[in-house]
Enzyme design. Structure first.
Site: not given
Length: 244
Positions: A114, A153, A163, A166, A168
């Site tokens: 991110y 990640y 995870r 995906h 959000h």
């Protein structure tokens, strides 16, 4: 407003995961220590607005391939990774489309990182990818983003937790009381059944509401695959609220 109150459907808390889920370790500290307070009748403010039709949108707000690129010359400065289209329809629990509502999304880049100061994963940042977008649904409740498929990640839930890929999503719906914050996973990802967060759900149908489905008919040949992710903002068949 009285008629709207009759049609208001509270979410089914038995379908959602418990607030205290030891397998998802960060839920332990976040879970409430006292009993929840039930609001028997929604207020007028909860059942109305906001109205986003006057919101000024940028030309590339829903195009993450273009909205953060550093080099504006022809064919230069595009993000790295698999180009995809994410689209779907926002409806209420009765199947009625929700027009002109705000849909926001945020995600990791193709390497699983991110653009956030607290993300110290070793994958590099992409200088041309910001990882955030927004759009308004059209008259029939449709939304659309163009982006990069995010990478999986690791995260420190246990020695080897990952995870799944995906994205959000936040959508307001017809009123403040129907705001939904959730995640879209990708069809066929083998990490989905291994994820401790996903496994807080006991109903497989709830997991299915969070999976984007490959849609070759909406893909751009020689360019982007497309994934459809419909959002139901209240009621028995609502998309799962991941943050509740």
């Amino acid at each position: 407003m009285q008629d709207d109150n009759k049609r208001f459907v509270a979410r089914d808390r038995n379908w959602h995961p418990p607030a205290y889920a030891p397998g998802y370790k960060t839920s332990v500290a976040r879970s409430p220590q006292q009993a929840l307070v039930s609001m028997q009748k929604p207020s007028v403010s909860e059942l109305s607005g906001p109205d986003f039709r006057a919101l000024r949108m940028g030309p590339h707000d829903n195009d993450l391939l273009l909205n953060f690129r550093q080099d504006q010359s022809q064919g230069q400065g595009l993000p790295q990774g698999e180009r995809i289209i994410m689209f779907g329809r926002v409806v209420d629990q009765f199947g009625k489309p929700v027009p002109h509502t705000l849909v926001e999304m945020w995600q990791a880049n193709a390497g699983g990182r991110y653009r956030h100061k607290n993300d110290n994963y070793l994958a590099p940042l992409d200088p041309n990818f910001g990882g955030v977008g927004r759009c308004l649904t059209d008259d029939q409740g449709w939304y659309r983003f163009r982006t990069i498929k995010p990478g999986p990640y690791p995260w420190p839930n246990d020695m080897n937790s990952w995870r799944p890929s995906h994205i959000h999503v936040s959508v307001m719906g017809p009123s403040i009381s129907t705001r939904l914050i959730t995640q879209m996973y990708f069809e066929g990802d083998p990490l989905i059944p291994l994820c401790p967060i996903v496994n807080t759900l006991k109903d497989p149908d709830a997991v299915e509401t969070m999976i984007g489905r490959l849609d070759l008919a909406r893909s751009n040949p020689m360019d982007c695959l497309a994934y459809r992710f419909d959002l139901v903002v209240r009621g028995e068949l609502q998309t799962f609220f991941e943050n509740q």
